[in-house]
Design an enzyme around this catalytic site. Structure first.
Site: not given
Ligand code: NDP
Length: 528
Positions: A234, A285-288, A290, A307, A341, A438
């Site tokens: 996804k 993606g985000s820690t939250e 994750g 990650e 990140c 972050e």
């Molecule tokens: P998210 O963690 O929300 O997004 C990462 C991926 O997870 C996206 O494909 C997202 O879909 C998907 N996702 C969102 N909610 C869920 C869920 N409940 N279960 C499974 N998958 C989910 O990051 P955000 O885009 O909201 O960014 C927010 C913050 O996260 C940024 O400000 C940054 O601090 C951090 N971040 C860190 C990254 C890294 O590489 N370590 C990368 C991206 C963000 P969708 O895009 O549709 O929300």
């Protein structure tokens, strides 16, 4: 571009008109009969418009190398299908807010169908193929990505907002390199893990973010396929287009149907994939999010790698090569608008060189060109989404309210789209939000230290542990620091360097599991 200065044998002539620079031969002699003096040529062009300032001319990359469909369905079982959910959304260019295409919002049913397709491909042949055959597909994908790299780079910049010179010179070459690298491992897994018998684990659910859409796809898909797994991936809601174009590469490479499936949508689609009948979840993606995924997966038997975010310290000692370090600082935080990140978002400067570093940094920031991602001269592109821009603004406001001093170089931002000027905060205390959270934007927080011990203590004072940078001329100090820094990746006298052969991943709230290198195979294997 600034025009070149006088060439050898010529000199500038005083009193040139209208800003035009004229030359004559240094010996003052007339040109040979039948040959023009440079002055003659210039006199004829005197009515031509002359640039008033020393500025860059626009250098836009052509958009027409890529064809964007009006609508994209879900890529399941080797073909595009309409979503059962019946839902669609529009994906835009963050630089202009221009709609680019309609994309399917996959629901639970759609995810289930994609996982079933991946399961079938897993049970009916992909892992049973001779490993060298699997490798051939990966090599093909890598080569096609190289051949079509311009098309992919333009689309990546259009949909994500990153400067074309980054998508062209970093994202695309690295994505292809990942496929090449893991193609090489496919038939050598038994050598990678001596005295153990590796087996693929099954269907991997992979969820990626918006900061490096195609590169994260490559980090996920290449090792999974090399090990004999099938996948459902996804992409992020805001940046689905290169993943969808990648489906065309898969068809060109004649990858068997169902080995790779792409489901688009927002967080709900990601959540559905976590719940689906997959054997492993790989998330960036985000820690939250994750943490939420870890809670959902707990007790299910599904494998998990995370990650997550980072708040890396980039540590500058007073014996470093200062100008190189300043370049490293700029690359560390302003590369990809700081949507990285492992960005070096906390700058730790030894107190004795603090003034110099900040002065040089501000001067260098003044030369960064912010604007059209498709312009080849752009250094800092658009912020990926309205939501991310709001988050950056909120944290910058918090930094000002908490008492830090903010600096932004003068720069004119485009009127439409999402933009944020390169920003640096000085006078930052460790407890400030801008030093702890972050920001994921082009915002740097500068702190100081006196001794190496203090540098280590401050660098490790974060819930994250993804990366760090060390700038010093002493090799012994690099090793001393690297032993003590709690970070998965540590760069010395450079920053943001990536190589498929090198493992990447974090400590603490930056997640667990490694991607890249031989280590990146392990999460996709079971051992007998
Ligand atoms: P998210 O963690 O929300 O997004 C990462 C991926 O997870 C996206 O494909 C997202 O879909 C998907 N996702 C969102 N909610 C869920 C869920 N409940 N279960 C499974 N998958 C989910 O990051 P955000 O885009 O909201 O960014 C927010 C913050 O996260 C940024 O400000 C940054 O601090 C951090 N971040 C860190 C990254 C890294 O590489 N370590 C990368 C991206 C963000 P969708 O895009 O549709 O929300």
């Amino acid at each position: 571009m600034p025009s070149a200065g006088p060439r050898p044998g010529q000199r500038r002539r005083a009193g040139s008109h209208g800003g035009a620079v004229r030359y004559r031969r240094s010996d003052g002699a007339a040109a040979a009969p039948g040959r023009f003096l440079v002055t003659d040529i210039e006199r004829r062009q005197v009515s031509a418009p002359v640039p008033a300032g020393w500025d860059y001319a626009p250098a836009p990359e052509a958009r027409d190398v890529v064809t964007i469909e009006e609508r994209y369905g879900l890529f399941v079982g080797g073909e595009f299908v309409e979503p059962r959910s019946g839902d669609w959304y529009t994906t835009i260019s963050p630089a202009s807010e221009e709609p680019l295409a309609e994309v399917a919002q996959a629901g639970e049913d759609d995810v289930g169908v994609a996982v079933a397709a991946a399961r079938e491909a897993f049970e009916n042949g992909w892992p049973a193929l001779p490993p060298s055959e699997r490798a051939k597909y990966l090599f093909r994908i890598a080569r096609i990505l190289q051949e079509r790299s311009r098309e992919f780079a333009v689309l990546e910049s259009l949909n994500g907002g990153k400067p074309i010179k980054e998508s062209r010179d970093v994202d695309l070459p690295l994505a292809a390199a990942h496929f090449f690298y893991y193609a090489g491992w496919a038939d050598k897994l038994e050598y990678a893990f001596p005295n153990r018998r590796p087996r693929p684990i099954g269907v991997a659910g992979q969820i990626i973010p918006w900061n490096f859409p195609l590169l994260m796809l490559a980090w996920k898909i290449a090792p999974a396929l090399a090990c004999g797994n099938t996948v459902v991936l996804k992409p992020a809601e805001t940046t689905p287009l290169t993943a969808l174009l990648f489906c065309d590469v898969l068809r060109q490479a004649e990858l068997p149907p169902g080995v790779v499936n792409i489901v688009t949508g927002d967080g709900r689609t990601g959540a559905a994939l976590v719940e689906a009948d997959v054997d492993k979840i790989a998330f960036t993606g985000s820690t939250e999010v994750g943490k939420a995924i870890q809670r959902r997966v707990a007790g299910s038997g599904k494998r998990l790698t995370l990650e997550l975010g980072g708040k890396a310290a980039n540590v500058i000692f007073d014996d470093c090569a200062l100008d190189q370090a300043v370049e490293g600082i700029v690359n560390g935080i302003y590369f990809n608008q700081g949507h990285v990140c492992c960005a070096g978002s906390r700058l730790l400067v030894q107190e004795s060189i603090y003034e110099d570093v900040v002065a040089k940094l501000k001067r260098r920031m003044g030369t960064l060109r912010v604007g059209d991602p498709l312009d080849k001269n752009t250094d800092v592109g658009a912020i990926n989404s309205r939501a991310q821009l709001d988050r950056i603004r909120e944290l910058v406001r918090a930094g000002e309210e908490e008492g830090a001093e903010v600096y932004q170089p003068p720069c004119r931002l485009p009127e439409r789209g999402y933009w944020f000027a390169p920003t640096v905060f000085t006078n930052v205390a460790q407890s400030y939000r801008i030093a702890q959270e972050e920001i994921f934007g082009p915002v740097l927080s500068v702190l100081t230290f006196r001794t190496p011990d203090e540098a280590v203590e401050k660098a490790n004072n974060t819930p994250y542990g993804l990366s760090a940078g060390i700038w010093t001329e002493k090799g012994s100090r690099i090793l001393w620091m690297a032993e003590r820094l709690r970070a998965g990746v540590i760069w010395a006298n450079t920053y943001n360097r990536f190589d498929p052969a090198s493992p990447f991943g974090g400590y603490k709230e930056s997640g667990f599991g490694r991607e890249g290198g031989r280590h990146g195979l392990e999460p996709y294997l079971e051992f007998e």
